[in-house]
Design a protein around this motif. Structure first.
Motif, PDB file in Angstrom:
ATOM      1  N   LEU A 330       0.569  -1.662  -0.113  1.00 48.97           N
ATOM      2  CA  LEU A 330      -0.240  -0.234  -0.580  1.00 48.97           C
ATOM      3  C   LEU A 330       0.843   1.336  -0.315  1.00 48.97           C
ATOM      4  O   LEU A 330       0.553   2.580  -0.272  1.00 48.97           O
ATOM      5  CB  LEU A 330      -0.770  -0.268   1.285  1.00 48.97           C
ATOM      6  N   LEU A 331       2.442   0.971   0.323  1.00 48.99           N
ATOM      7  CA  LEU A 331       3.132   2.003   0.521  1.00 48.99           C
ATOM      8  C   LEU A 331       2.945   2.924  -0.332  1.00 48.99           C
ATOM      9  O   LEU A 331       4.502   3.526  -1.042  1.00 48.99           O
ATOM     10  CB  LEU A 331       4.319   1.880   1.445  1.00 48.99           C
ATOM     11  N   TYR A 332       3.211   2.065  -1.630  1.00 51.68           N
ATOM     12  CA  TYR A 332       4.318   2.139  -3.107  1.00 51.68           C
ATOM     13  C   TYR A 332       3.422   2.381  -4.433  1.00 51.68           C
ATOM     14  O   TYR A 332       2.224   1.446  -3.780  1.00 51.68           O
ATOM     15  CB  TYR A 332       5.373   0.568  -3.515  1.00 51.68           C
ATOM     16  N   GLU A 333       4.267   2.926  -5.248  1.00 52.32           N
ATOM     17  CA  GLU A 333       3.398   3.075  -6.769  1.00 52.32           C
ATOM     18  C   GLU A 333       3.845   2.434  -7.864  1.00 52.32           C
ATOM     19  O   GLU A 333       5.613   2.405  -7.459  1.00 52.32           O
ATOM     20  CB  GLU A 333       2.771   4.281  -7.404  1.00 52.32           C
ATOM     21  N   LYS A 334       3.626   1.725  -8.845  1.00 51.30           N
ATOM     22  CA  LYS A 334       4.585   1.182 -10.394  1.00 51.30           C
ATOM     23  C   LYS A 334       4.353   2.343 -10.827  1.00 51.30           C
ATOM     24  O   LYS A 334       3.637   2.405 -11.314  1.00 51.30           O
ATOM     25  CB  LYS A 334       3.248   0.061 -10.639  1.00 51.30           C
TER      26      LYS A 334
END
Length: 390
Positions: A330-334
């Motif tokens: 939930l803390l990262y985005e691609k």
């Protein structure tokens, strides 16, 4: 000879146009930049790589010497596969140039990093030419520019012309040189090359009638100051130069002040004021550095600039959210890496082979530039007009 020539070839465009600036610069300490250090390292790598491409050293010697070079302080800062690819392009360029020359002259030869002396025209004038190729009656100077900030033209370029004069002094007694080619190669600008050609007679005429009198003035600090955007660009005295100060303030005194002005009048003011923006930034840097050194400047002070919140330790933040029961994902985005980073990671050529026509370069929005700009005139495009309507 001193380590750095007062009238260097690299600074010739400045002291030829503004002779007194050479001595004025002595009042200010020399400085360097990350880009300059990177360029110096790239030139060292280029000499080693080109010697290997020319067969002057074995593959084993090349790898051993490169290993030492890339593990020193500058090597750890600047070396990567992208740089090696660009330098390979340069080495191949030199190798191909020599092969072409030997088609018409079997005795054609090349020398790298040649120390040249042009003090016949410039007091204490000396420098190092990246590459010199001699074939029959032709001498070619090749200058590597590793920077990618702007294209450098060979036509009427005083730096490479001074190298040519030094080369003629060095080789002229051994070879009947009639013409000189001068080529600037910029691998990071898609291998851009710019070439100029001149007869030895015309080059010597330029040396005797333009260089010699200007260099003589510059060496003793005489002549007329001639501040301009290009002349002042790399001058160490540019922030405190009184001539530049007076020239830029004069633009306001001369500006017309009608109730309405024409586009032609607006263009004339813009042309005259081309250096004012850079000058104001230089003045700002001067006042700021003076205050930071503890010396007051009336009307100015240093304050803390705007600050944004930052994550002091990303790993600790992730652990804190995991302990609170949240999924780490939930803390990262691609997100794709930038084109520059992708080319750096995969190599320019290999990336281009894989990406193919997926990578496009849309036409840029219309931009106002001086008429002397090398880019072609912008052509109206519906897509651009639509962008302005959005």
């Amino acid at each position: 000879m001193s380590k750095h020539a007062l009238l260097s070839a690299s600074g010739a465009d400045r002291w030829l146009n503004c002779p007194p600036s050479a001595r004025l610069e002595e009042k200010f300490p020399e400085s360097t930049s990350k880009e300059a250090l990177e360029g110096t390292f790239a030139h060292t790598l280029a000499e080693l790589t080109t010697r290997y491409w020319l067969g002057a050293i074995s593959e084993l010697d090349f790898e051993n010497q490169k290993d030492v070079l890339t593990k020193n302080e500058d090597g750890r800062k600047f070396y990567n596969s992208e740089m090696q690819e660009y330098i390979n392009d340069y080495a191949k360029f030199i190798s191909d140039k020599l092969k072409e020359a030997r088609k018409n002259c079997t005795d054609a030869f090349v020398e790298l990093e040649v120390k040249v002396n042009f003090s016949r025209w410039v007091p204490d004038g000396f420098g190092t030419s990246d590459c010199i190729i001699i074939s029959d009656d032709c001498l070619e100077i090749i200058d590597l520019k590793y920077g990618k900030g702007h294209r450098v033209e060979a036509t009427n370029n005083p730096q490479i012309r001074l190298y040519a004069l030094g080369a003629i002094e060095y080789y002229g007694t051994l070879y009947d040189i009639k013409k000189v080619k001068m080529t600037i190669y910029q691998p990071r600008l898609l291998g851009v090359q710019s070439t100029d050609e001149i007869t030895v007679d015309k080059l010597l005429d330029w040396a005797n009638n333009t260089v010699l009198p200007k260099a003589t003035q510059a060496f003793v600090g005489e002549g007329e100051f001639a501040p301009s955007k290009e002349t002042c660009k790399f001058c160490r005295a540019k922030a405190k130069c009184k001539a530049r100060y007076e020239e830029n303030l004069k633009q306001f005194d001369e500006a017309e002040d009608p109730l309405l002005i024409t586009p032609e009048q607006a263009g004339a003011v813009l042309e005259k004021a081309a250096d004012i923006k850079n000058w104001l930034k230089d003045l700002e840097n001067l006042v700021q550095s003076t205050l930071l050194e503890g010396t007051p400047v009336t009307g100015w002070k240093i304050v803390a600039g705007r600050s944004n919140r930052i994550i002091s330790d990303e790993a600790k933040l992730v652990e804190a959210f995991k302990r609170a029961g949240y999924n780490e994902a939930l803390l990262y985005e691609k997100k794709l890496l930038t084109l520059t980073q992708l080319e750096k990671d995969f190599g320019v050529r290999h990336f281009a082979e894989i990406a193919g026509d997926i990578i496009i370069k849309p036409q840029g929005k219309p931009t106002l530039v001086p008429e002397s700009d090398k880019r072609p005139v912008w052509q109206q495009d519906d897509a651009i007009l639509n962008a302005f309507d959005e």
